[in-house]
Write a protein that holds these residues in place. Structure first.
Motif, PDB file in Angstrom:
ATOM      1  N   GLY A  28       0.817  -1.206   0.000  1.00  0.00           N
ATOM      2  CA  GLY A  28       0.000   0.000   0.000  1.00  0.00           C
ATOM      3  C   GLY A  28       0.849   1.253   0.000  1.00  0.00           C
ATOM      4  O   GLY A  28       0.471   2.278  -0.582  1.00  0.00           O
ATOM      5  N   LEU A  29       2.034   1.177   0.629  1.00  0.00           N
ATOM      6  CA  LEU A  29       2.918   2.340   0.682  1.00  0.00           C
ATOM      7  C   LEU A  29       3.405   2.746  -0.702  1.00  0.00           C
ATOM      8  O   LEU A  29       3.683   3.923  -0.943  1.00  0.00           O
ATOM      9  N   ALA A  34       3.493   6.760  -5.011  1.00  0.00           N
ATOM     10  CA  ALA A  34       3.119   7.062  -6.393  1.00  0.00           C
ATOM     11  C   ALA A  34       2.204   8.281  -6.429  1.00  0.00           C
ATOM     12  O   ALA A  34       2.330   9.153  -7.308  1.00  0.00           O
ATOM     13  N   GLY A  35       1.292   8.355  -5.478  1.00  0.00           N
ATOM     14  CA  GLY A  35       0.389   9.498  -5.403  1.00  0.00           C
ATOM     15  C   GLY A  35       1.118  10.786  -5.094  1.00  0.00           C
ATOM     16  O   GLY A  35       0.840  11.839  -5.684  1.00  0.00           O
ATOM     17  N   ILE A  89      10.408  -1.213  -4.964  1.00  0.00           N
ATOM     18  CA  ILE A  89      11.139  -1.237  -3.695  1.00  0.00           C
ATOM     19  C   ILE A  89      10.243  -1.704  -2.545  1.00  0.00           C
ATOM     20  O   ILE A  89      10.595  -2.609  -1.781  1.00  0.00           O
ATOM     21  N   PHE A  90       9.055  -1.102  -2.427  1.00  0.00           N
ATOM     22  CA  PHE A  90       8.171  -1.454  -1.318  1.00  0.00           C
ATOM     23  C   PHE A  90       7.610  -2.867  -1.471  1.00  0.00           C
ATOM     24  O   PHE A  90       7.458  -3.594  -0.492  1.00  0.00           O
ATOM     25  N   GLY A 197      -3.632   3.712  -1.163  1.00  0.00           N
ATOM     26  CA  GLY A 197      -2.431   3.167  -0.555  1.00  0.00           C
ATOM     27  C   GLY A 197      -2.543   3.065   0.954  1.00  0.00           C
ATOM     28  O   GLY A 197      -2.170   2.040   1.545  1.00  0.00           O
ATOM     29  N   PHE A 198      -3.087   4.100   1.595  1.00  0.00           N
ATOM     30  CA  PHE A 198      -3.253   4.073   3.055  1.00  0.00           C
ATOM     31  C   PHE A 198      -4.253   2.990   3.473  1.00  0.00           C
ATOM     32  O   PHE A 198      -4.048   2.286   4.460  1.00  0.00           O
ATOM     33  N   ILE A 199      -5.333   2.855   2.710  1.00  0.00           N
ATOM     34  CA  ILE A 199      -6.346   1.840   3.026  1.00  0.00           C
ATOM     35  C   ILE A 199      -5.746   0.441   2.913  1.00  0.00           C
ATOM     36  O   ILE A 199      -5.930  -0.411   3.788  1.00  0.00           O
ATOM     37  N   MET A 200      -5.008   0.189   1.824  1.00  0.00           N
ATOM     38  CA  MET A 200      -4.405  -1.126   1.614  1.00  0.00           C
ATOM     39  C   MET A 200      -3.316  -1.418   2.644  1.00  0.00           C
ATOM     40  O   MET A 200      -3.161  -2.546   3.106  1.00  0.00           O
ATOM     41  N   HIS A 201      -2.542  -0.388   3.010  1.00  0.00           N
ATOM     42  CA  HIS A 201      -1.495  -0.579   4.007  1.00  0.00           C
ATOM     43  C   HIS A 201      -2.096  -0.957   5.350  1.00  0.00           C
ATOM     44  O   HIS A 201      -1.585  -1.847   6.058  1.00  0.00           O
TER      45      HIS A 201
END
Length: 205
Positions: A28-29, A34-35, A89-90, A197-201
């Motif tokens: 998610g990060l 990317a955003g 990378i992440f 990304g925050f939701i998935m993380h």
């Protein structure tokens, strides 16, 4: 006792099937970074236009010189490369942490499925630039990117399709208000990526 072991075995089998059929190490990060890259690029483009005496938020018709168009393309490519690099990378870090391979048959199928709409959309955008139809580039990139995400859902987290639907919707809306593509581009590739990304993380950390 036997019933408990039976359910544990089924759970283990389902987990193995999930791992073998889906690439589940997307971070998610990577979406957040990317955003951030997209929003940074959009802000940079805004100041490029100001330097050319163009206030993006004016209602006047905007005419861009070939030099400005070249700079916009370069910014877009840089943002794309930063997004890809941060994603790798992440995702690699998350795969290593989970003890999963980052490259296997599922990853290959995911990249092929994801890349086809992107390549088609990229070629179409080049055609738009060739014909000086610049206002259609932002809606087109959003729509084709959204299609790529929806297609990729088959081989990765199912949640990604919702991001795809949002990107497609933004692209379609943008096609009815031409001239505001930079704003919609920042919303789609920037804001939506950060939220997703925050939701998935939080959901899959």
């Amino acid at each position: 006792m036997d019933s408990k072991n039976y359910h544990e075995d089924l759970s283990h089998i389902r987990s193995m099937m999930e791992r073998s059929s889906r690439f589940i190490s997307l971070s998610g990060l990577s979406g957040v970074f990317a955003g951030i890259a997209a929003i940074t690029g959009a802000i940079y483009v805004y100041f490029i236009l100001l330097g050319e005496g163009i206030n993006y938020f004016d209602a006047d018709m905007k005419i861009y010189s070939p030099t400005v168009i070249k700079e916009l393309v370069i910014v877009g490519v840089v943002v794309l490369l930063v997004a890809i690099l941060s994603g790798y990378i992440f995702t690699a870090h998350k795969s290593k942490k989970k003890g999963l391979k980052i490259w296997d048959a599922t990853t290959e199928r995911l990249l092929i499925t994801f890349s086809l709409p992107l390549v088609a959309g990229g070629i179409f955008c080049l055609a738009l630039l060739f014909h000086n139809l610049f206002v259609w580039v932002a809606p087109t990139t959003l729509i084709f990117y959204g299609i790529a995400l929806v297609c990729a859902e088959r081989y990765t987290l199912t949640d990604i399709k919702y991001l795809g639907y949002c990107q497609i919707s933004l692209g379609l809306i943008s096609s009815f208000v031409l001239g505001w593509g930079l704003l919609f581009w920042a919303l789609g590739f920037g804001f939506l990526h950060i939220v997703y990304g925050f939701i998935m993380h939080k959901k899959y950390k």
